[in-house]
Write an enzyme that holds these catalytic residues in place. Structure first.
Site, PDB file in Angstrom:
ATOM      1  N   HIS A  14      37.243  31.706  45.908  1.00  0.00           N
ATOM      2  CA  HIS A  14      37.525  33.091  45.347  1.00  0.00           C
ATOM      3  C   HIS A  14      36.896  33.351  43.874  1.00  0.00           C
ATOM      4  CE1 HIS A  14      40.216  37.362  45.628  1.00  0.00           C
ATOM      5  NE2 HIS A  14      38.562  37.275  45.538  1.00  0.00           N
ATOM      6  N   HIS A 194      41.118  39.633  51.777  1.00  0.00           N
ATOM      7  CA  HIS A 194      42.182  39.604  50.652  1.00  0.00           C
ATOM      8  C   HIS A 194      43.525  40.390  51.267  1.00  0.00           C
ATOM      9  CE1 HIS A 194      38.303  39.271  48.289  1.00  0.00           C
ATOM     10  NE2 HIS A 194      38.650  40.097  47.239  1.00  0.00           N
ATOM     11  N   GLU A 197      47.568  42.435  47.035  1.00  0.00           N
ATOM     12  CA  GLU A 197      46.611  42.053  45.469  1.00  0.00           C
ATOM     13  C   GLU A 197      47.512  43.833  45.033  1.00  0.00           C
ATOM     14  OE1 GLU A 197      41.862  43.238  45.427  1.00  0.00           O
ATOM     15  OE2 GLU A 197      42.207  42.541  43.294  1.00  0.00           O
TER      16      GLU A 197
HETATM   17  N1  ADE Z   1      35.439  43.288  45.679  1.00  0.00           N
HETATM   18  C1  ADE Z   1      35.300  42.749  44.496  1.00  0.00           C
HETATM   19  N2  ADE Z   1      35.951  42.316  43.925  1.00  0.00           N
HETATM   20  C2  ADE Z   1      37.717  42.318  44.260  1.00  0.00           C
HETATM   21  C3  ADE Z   1      38.597  42.756  44.983  1.00  0.00           C
HETATM   22  N3  ADE Z   1      39.152  42.378  43.821  1.00  0.00           N
HETATM   23  N4  ADE Z   1      38.934  43.490  45.104  1.00  0.00           N
HETATM   24  C4  ADE Z   1      38.463  43.656  46.107  1.00  0.00           C
HETATM   25  N5  ADE Z   1      37.667  43.507  46.762  1.00  0.00           N
HETATM   26  C5  ADE Z   1      36.867  43.556  45.600  1.00  0.00           C
HETATM   27 ZN    ZN Z   2      38.078  39.692  45.499  1.00  0.00          ZN
END
Ligand code: ADE
Ligand code: ZN
Length: 331
Positions: A14, A194, A197
């Site tokens: 990642h 993703h 988060e």
């Molecule tokens: N693009 C770059 N880093 C990211 C992240 N942590 N979450 C979502 N999009 C991203």
């Molecule tokens: Zn990311």
């Protein structure tokens, strides 16, 4: 840095290549390309890296990426990251790139792709670092724009292993991209996304059920749904966790509160990654070190994380096995 953290063989799964743009290179490329940055110095760029959430980071990240213009720029960016990999025991890396960040300002897909892939090829030979490339769709843009990007990528299918989903998570659930991911899988791409988060655990379920992902990027909010945690553990769906990123973007207040060790202890296939190392204060080894120190990770935990990184990778199983064999000497 403890030297075992630099020599432990590991994979990174990642990393946004645009997020490895160090302030020094940003300033140098701005000069090379005749671009005026809204900063007076390298130190001023670095001082601006104070974020309160994902969006406040993304605003600077997209602005910074504008210095990337030529094939050579993308080569230099990627090569600098791969040299870091070689210095930190990263034997294999699966790199995200965001073509829409560049095509929307007139940089052709071909320019971005060939700069990155040439560096990946050179690293294989000169640095002994293997790699794969993952095309990410920007989820704040439309599903139609993502589909058009996928179509642009079809001629380069042989060098792109998977598609992913990044950018502003809240309000842009995986379901928005179901048709694009259906098409991507039909064209032979693996999928990742993703999820969890900043977004809720429901987005992780959607990524699994609707996008049929092989891995969840981040995923730390899975703990809000015990049935999801059970599912992730039972099916060993990997989470590509990014400790320093999560602190910089205020997903957790401090590293001591990060749930990485808890997730590992629950039996999930957790991996450690750097996300956007130039913005978040460290590459892979620094992420291992920060988690180790704050959470009291043991050497067994560190070897487990490295083991997970190869198992969760898209490497063929024979290559995975040889890394796992090497790691067994560390137990
Ligand atoms: N693009 C770059 N880093 C990211 C992240 N942590 N979450 C979502 N999009 C991203
Ligand atoms: Zn990311």
């Amino acid at each position: 840095m403890r030297s075992p953290l630099l020599t432990l063989p590991k994979a990174e799964l990642h990393i946004h290549i645009e997020g490895s743009l160090e302030p020094e290179m940003m300033v140098a490329l701005a000069q090379r390309n005749g671009i005026t940055l809204p900063y007076e110095s390298v130190e001023a760029v670095r001082a601006a890296y104070q974020f309160e959430n994902l969006q406040s980071f993304l605003d600077l990240y997209y602005a910074g990426a504008q210095v990337l213009q030529s094939e050579q720029d993308f080569y230099d960016l990627t090569w600098a990251y791969l040299q870091k990999c070689a210095a930190q025991g990263v034997r294999h890396t699966e790199i995200f790139f965001d073509p829409q960040t560049h095509s929307d300002r007139g940089i052709p897909f071909e320019v971005v792709h060939s700069g990155i892939t040439q560096a990946l090829l050179d690293a294989r030979v000169q640095l002994g670092v293997s790699s794969a490339l993952i095309l990410c769709f920007l989820r704040h843009l439309s599903a139609e724009a993502a589909m058009a990007t996928l179509e642009q990528a079809l001629p380069y299918r042989g060098s792109i292993i998977a598609v992913g989903l990044d950018s502003s998570e809240l309000g842009h659930p995986p379901s928005k991209f179901q048709a694009v991911f259906d098409r991507a899988r039909a064209e032979g791409f693996l999928t990742v996304a993703h999820a969890g988060e900043e977004g809720p655990s429901e987005y992780i379920w959607e990524a699994i059920r609707l996008l049929k992902v092989s891995r969840i990027d981040h995923g730390v909010r899975c703990v809000e749904d015990p049935a999801l945690v059970d599912y992730l553990a039972e099916h060993q769906i990997p989470l590509t966790v990014c400790p320093l990123s999560n602190i910089k973007l205020c997903v957790f207040d401090e590293m001591a509160q990060h749930n990485l060790k808890h997730l590992l202890d629950l039996g999930l296939c957790v991996t450690v990654n750097s996300d956007d190392p130039a913005y978040f204060g460290g590459y892979l080894a620094e992420n291992f070190e920060a988690a180790e120190l704050a959470l009291g990770l043991t050497s067994e935990h560190l070897v487990q994380l490295a083991t997970n990184s190869f198992k969760a990778s898209f490497l063929p199983s024979t290559e995975q096995q040889s890394y796992l064999q090497e790691l067994s000497a560390y137990n």
